[in-house]
Design a protein around this motif. Sequence first.
Motif, PDB file in Angstrom:
ATOM      1  N   LEU A  47     -35.167 -15.147  -0.797  1.00 25.31           N
ATOM      2  CA  LEU A  47     -34.384 -13.571  -0.561  1.00 25.31           C
ATOM      3  C   LEU A  47     -32.989 -14.089  -0.628  1.00 25.31           C
ATOM      4  N   TYR A  48     -32.177 -13.389  -1.473  1.00 21.99           N
ATOM      5  CA  TYR A  48     -30.788 -13.512  -1.110  1.00 21.99           C
ATOM      6  C   TYR A  48     -29.993 -12.231  -1.296  1.00 21.99           C
ATOM      7  N   ILE A  49     -29.063 -11.900  -0.388  1.00 23.88           N
ATOM      8  CA  ILE A  49     -28.274 -10.573  -0.348  1.00 23.88           C
ATOM      9  C   ILE A  49     -26.618 -11.219  -0.003  1.00 23.88           C
ATOM     10  N   ARG A  50     -25.958 -11.125  -0.846  1.00 26.20           N
ATOM     11  CA  ARG A  50     -24.721 -11.859  -0.666  1.00 26.20           C
ATOM     12  C   ARG A  50     -23.958 -10.967   0.439  1.00 26.20           C
ATOM     13  N   GLY A  51     -23.281 -12.005   1.278  1.00 31.32           N
ATOM     14  CA  GLY A  51     -22.550 -11.509   2.435  1.00 31.32           C
ATOM     15  C   GLY A  51     -21.019 -11.016   2.096  1.00 31.32           C
ATOM     16  N   THR A  52     -20.433 -10.227   2.746  1.00 34.90           N
ATOM     17  CA  THR A  52     -18.971  -9.816   2.373  1.00 34.90           C
ATOM     18  C   THR A  52     -17.964 -10.962   2.729  1.00 34.90           C
ATOM     19  N   LEU A  53     -16.903 -10.958   2.162  1.00 38.86           N
ATOM     20  CA  LEU A  53     -15.839 -11.799   2.006  1.00 38.86           C
ATOM     21  C   LEU A  53     -14.980 -11.701   3.490  1.00 38.86           C
ATOM     22  N   THR A  54     -14.688 -12.749   4.275  1.00 38.44           N
ATOM     23  CA  THR A  54     -13.875 -12.513   5.629  1.00 38.44           C
ATOM     24  C   THR A  54     -12.411 -12.339   5.154  1.00 38.44           C
ATOM     25  N   GLU A  55     -11.692 -12.039   6.103  1.00 42.78           N
ATOM     26  CA  GLU A  55     -10.188 -11.736   6.051  1.00 42.78           C
ATOM     27  C   GLU A  55      -9.520 -12.805   5.333  1.00 42.78           C
ATOM     28  N   GLU A  56      -9.758 -14.003   5.866  1.00 41.60           N
ATOM     29  CA  GLU A  56      -9.173 -15.321   5.421  1.00 41.60           C
ATOM     30  C   GLU A  56      -9.580 -15.638   3.780  1.00 41.60           C
ATOM     31  N   GLN A  57     -10.899 -15.489   3.515  1.00 40.98           N
ATOM     32  CA  GLN A  57     -11.411 -15.525   2.214  1.00 40.98           C
ATOM     33  C   GLN A  57     -10.476 -14.931   1.221  1.00 40.98           C
ATOM     34  N   VAL A  58     -10.369 -13.455   1.588  1.00 41.87           N
ATOM     35  CA  VAL A  58      -9.438 -12.610   0.874  1.00 41.87           C
ATOM     36  C   VAL A  58      -8.191 -12.988   0.610  1.00 41.87           C
ATOM     37  N   LYS A  59      -7.631 -13.651   1.684  1.00 41.94           N
ATOM     38  CA  LYS A  59      -6.135 -14.074   1.540  1.00 41.94           C
ATOM     39  C   LYS A  59      -6.084 -15.194   0.393  1.00 41.94           C
ATOM     40  N   LYS A  60      -7.037 -15.948   0.657  1.00 46.01           N
ATOM     41  CA  LYS A  60      -7.345 -17.117  -0.227  1.00 46.01           C
ATOM     42  C   LYS A  60      -7.608 -16.912  -1.723  1.00 46.01           C
ATOM     43  N   GLU A  61      -7.905 -15.610  -1.833  1.00 49.29           N
ATOM     44  CA  GLU A  61      -8.150 -14.965  -3.129  1.00 49.29           C
ATOM     45  C   GLU A  61      -9.578 -15.610  -3.731  1.00 49.29           C
ATOM     46  N   ILE A  62     -10.263 -16.175  -2.774  1.00 54.58           N
ATOM     47  CA  ILE A  62     -12.045 -16.444  -3.135  1.00 54.58           C
ATOM     48  C   ILE A  62     -12.799 -15.341  -3.748  1.00 54.58           C
ATOM     49  N   GLN A  63     -13.210 -15.561  -4.721  1.00 55.78           N
ATOM     50  CA  GLN A  63     -14.255 -14.555  -5.191  1.00 55.78           C
ATOM     51  C   GLN A  63     -15.631 -14.375  -4.595  1.00 55.78           C
ATOM     52  N   CYS A  64     -16.210 -13.224  -4.529  1.00 49.13           N
ATOM     53  CA  CYS A  64     -17.578 -12.843  -4.026  1.00 49.13           C
ATOM     54  C   CYS A  64     -18.464 -14.072  -4.435  1.00 49.13           C
ATOM     55  N   LYS A  65     -18.340 -14.535  -5.956  1.00 49.10           N
ATOM     56  CA  LYS A  65     -19.495 -15.350  -6.443  1.00 49.10           C
ATOM     57  C   LYS A  65     -19.359 -16.594  -5.832  1.00 49.10           C
ATOM     58  N   ASP A  66     -18.204 -17.184  -5.379  1.00 46.86           N
ATOM     59  CA  ASP A  66     -17.985 -18.316  -4.784  1.00 46.86           C
ATOM     60  C   ASP A  66     -18.278 -18.485  -3.177  1.00 46.86           C
ATOM     61  N   SER A  67     -18.776 -17.269  -2.564  1.00 50.66           N
ATOM     62  CA  SER A  67     -19.234 -17.524  -1.283  1.00 50.66           C
ATOM     63  C   SER A  67     -20.598 -17.300  -1.062  1.00 50.66           C
ATOM     64  N   PRO A  68     -21.286 -18.634  -0.765  1.00 48.57           N
ATOM     65  CA  PRO A  68     -22.847 -18.548  -1.044  1.00 48.57           C
ATOM     66  C   PRO A  68     -23.468 -17.686   0.108  1.00 48.57           C
ATOM     67  N   ASP A  69     -23.046 -17.399   1.286  1.00 43.74           N
ATOM     68  CA  ASP A  69     -23.238 -17.139   2.394  1.00 43.74           C
ATOM     69  C   ASP A  69     -24.399 -15.866   2.353  1.00 43.74           C
ATOM     70  N   PHE A  70     -25.501 -15.792   3.281  1.00 43.56           N
ATOM     71  CA  PHE A  70     -26.193 -14.534   3.232  1.00 43.56           C
ATOM     72  C   PHE A  70     -25.539 -13.629   4.085  1.00 43.56           C
ATOM     73  N   PHE A  71     -26.083 -12.340   3.806  1.00 45.76           N
ATOM     74  CA  PHE A  71     -25.312 -11.166   4.437  1.00 45.76           C
ATOM     75  C   PHE A  71     -25.664 -11.341   6.169  1.00 45.76           C
ATOM     76  N   SER A  72     -24.451 -11.641   6.862  1.00 40.49           N
ATOM     77  CA  SER A  72     -24.736 -12.144   8.285  1.00 40.49           C
ATOM     78  C   SER A  72     -23.593 -11.609   9.020  1.00 40.49           C
ATOM     79  N   PRO A  73     -23.480 -10.244   8.974  1.00 49.99           N
ATOM     80  CA  PRO A  73     -22.376  -9.763   9.979  1.00 49.99           C
ATOM     81  C   PRO A  73     -22.328 -10.154  11.572  1.00 49.99           C
ATOM     82  N   ALA A  74     -21.258 -10.539  11.891  1.00 46.85           N
ATOM     83  CA  ALA A  74     -21.200 -11.220  13.306  1.00 46.85           C
ATOM     84  C   ALA A  74     -22.165 -12.351  13.362  1.00 46.85           C
ATOM     85  N   GLY A  75     -22.345 -13.164  12.227  1.00 44.22           N
ATOM     86  CA  GLY A  75     -23.002 -14.436  12.133  1.00 44.22           C
ATOM     87  C   GLY A  75     -24.576 -14.107  12.350  1.00 44.22           C
TER      88      GLY A  75
END
Length: 738
Positions: A174-202
Amino acid sequence: MENATLNVTKTKKGKFVANLAIETKKDDKVKIVNMPFPQLQLENDELNGTQVKVLREKGKIVSVQKEDGEMLFEVAKTAPSARPAAARPQPGRKSRGPGAYGSKTSYRSAPSNENLQIEHVKSVRFAAKAPYNFIALNEKIVEVDRNDIPDFDRYHADRHTGRIDIEIETLTPLYIRGTLTEEQVKKEIQCKDSPDFFSPAGKPKIPGSSLRGMTRTLVEIASWAKFENFDDKRLYYRGLADISNLRKEYQERMSSYDRKTRKAVYMVSAGLLHKRGREYFIESCGGDFRQVLKKDSQKMVADAGGTYATFTWHRVTGGYVVVSGEMNNKKRDWLIAPPRTGASMIPVPEEDVESYRNDITRADEVPNLVKEAANDPVPCFYVKWMDLEGNERVSFGHTGMFRLAYELSIGDHVPLKGYRLYLDPEALKRLRDAKIKEETLAKIGPLASREFTKKSLKNQLEHLKVDDVEMEKILAEAALIDIPEAVFGNENRFAGRVFFEDADMLDGQSDVFMDKKAPKILSTPKPTTFQHYLVQAGDNNRQLNNYNSPAALRGYKCYWHKSGNGWEETDRAALEKHASQYTRIKAVRPGVTFSGTIRFENLSDVELGALLFALDLPEGCFHKLGMGKPLGLGSVKVTPRLYLSDRQARYQDLFAELELQESDKIPELKRKFETHILTEIGAADSKNLWETERLRELGTILNLETGRRLEKVNRYMTITPNNEFKNRPVLPIPSDVK
């Protein structure tokens, strides 16, 4: 006018459909052309065999009349007057309350999408393959009376309030993509390049929104609800080399070949696309265009100081050179002469401009004419046509054989009549409270108590020149309320009474995540694959329904279960060569458990039963969640437990709500829901809802073992090395997949 015979047949489901056998002459020989006639709505076959006169424009039926002059059908050319002349009341049609605007008046409705072919072929010889299939649209909508929606200011004694605790076990990754962190947004990282599962507050979770969407879709299917979760846009096609009847249809609209002169005869015209303010116009060059050899066009471009390249256009001496894409043995480009002084300016309807903008299947390298025309006039090719309501339309594109817009939009293929405009005193008060003008209320009087599809009611309101703001309010008032809307709410009408919380991963589980992997690229067929997405009468690829045909959408798209193996890309060369096209994911392993809660307030027996029916599936059937469903990811087992509030205890004990006792009423409530639906759809003799044809198909596609057994069949078809799409094989119903 052409002579024709009107043929009326009865479908297996008791509906009467009309076809025209039109006599055409070619080389002094009479040929019969059979043409569907869905605009004629019939209650019997009395007109079968009637001789009629047919008037067609550009192949489209404009009028049909009997030999005695009686008009059976005519395209509405102009909008009717605001107050049509009074007519004799029609028998069998009753008004809901006398109301000031409830009188019966005559109003000739424009042709609509209310008579579509809805029965899909039951036996397909050369079946298409796909990881998805469809649950057919219901022919009837089970309605909820507006007065049955409870007030939201109190708990009702005859309704249920409580919660459903759900345990969710993963059967495949099962995979549900997590949201980007503020740092990732600043680094212009795309959602597809963030592999983490949906995990708010870890903390890994399944979002409540995902659970809500999964549940609502099943409630919609099972409760015979409205079908409105689609984008009502117009699709595009180019059938130059298509093996199906689409090729002939495209040629009839774009070009033909004159064998005597050995030259192409073009139906398209050329011109310059202009933008003035917010409106677009084409300054016509008419038929003043031709093809020129590439070597000549390249010289013209060079002489004009331009750089010759594919998908470009250039202002040259003598007009405009238009270059399209590369094709095998392509030797010519287009040369358009400049418009003459006083050339006509053809307005391009806003809807056609929007359709062009929204054409997501147009290749990125093809110039966006609408965007470029905002700066300077752009050469283009175009054809004019007339839609079902008699409005003049324009399709346009970059080259002479451009991609053509289908004449019907997706909404024209949805047959459900989910709209009824009541104009009794209560409804009139709601419309007046919504600031609908008295003038508009007078205009819409003739529409009272009639049933419409959303598309046909909107067309009627447009004919009556109702403005867009009032139109949306009238559509909202006229929309029938079904069980999903009653339960989940509607932001324009009333709030929902069910609330989905995120499901938490249970503590004490170890090694829950798989290694980071790249799933195979999903190259799903788009809705333009009409042999999958539209109801087909047969599998003869020369007679397929396309988006110009009077055929319904196949219905709700669902994905088959699979084993959950082989979803990751193992071809290292492909990963390196197309690195930017791949994503990376860290999926949850099979066997991991989540726990969540669904809270509800003031649900009736039937409404709560609908919710439980969608959650508590028959033995062997399971849900799908998250990303990668076509690859086999996201199969989950959902186990619900029901807790009901004791209303008396609720008001006697402050903490009573925290101590709810588990209820054993799940089977009883599900049965009440099933009995209600079976009664409403006229199938009260059935033992349970899963015996109905639609839900038998749903049960087939939700069955885990069936999905695993058919895993090699339920895959995407390939284009290379063999193009499996070429012959346009038809997708069978789920129970016929073998």
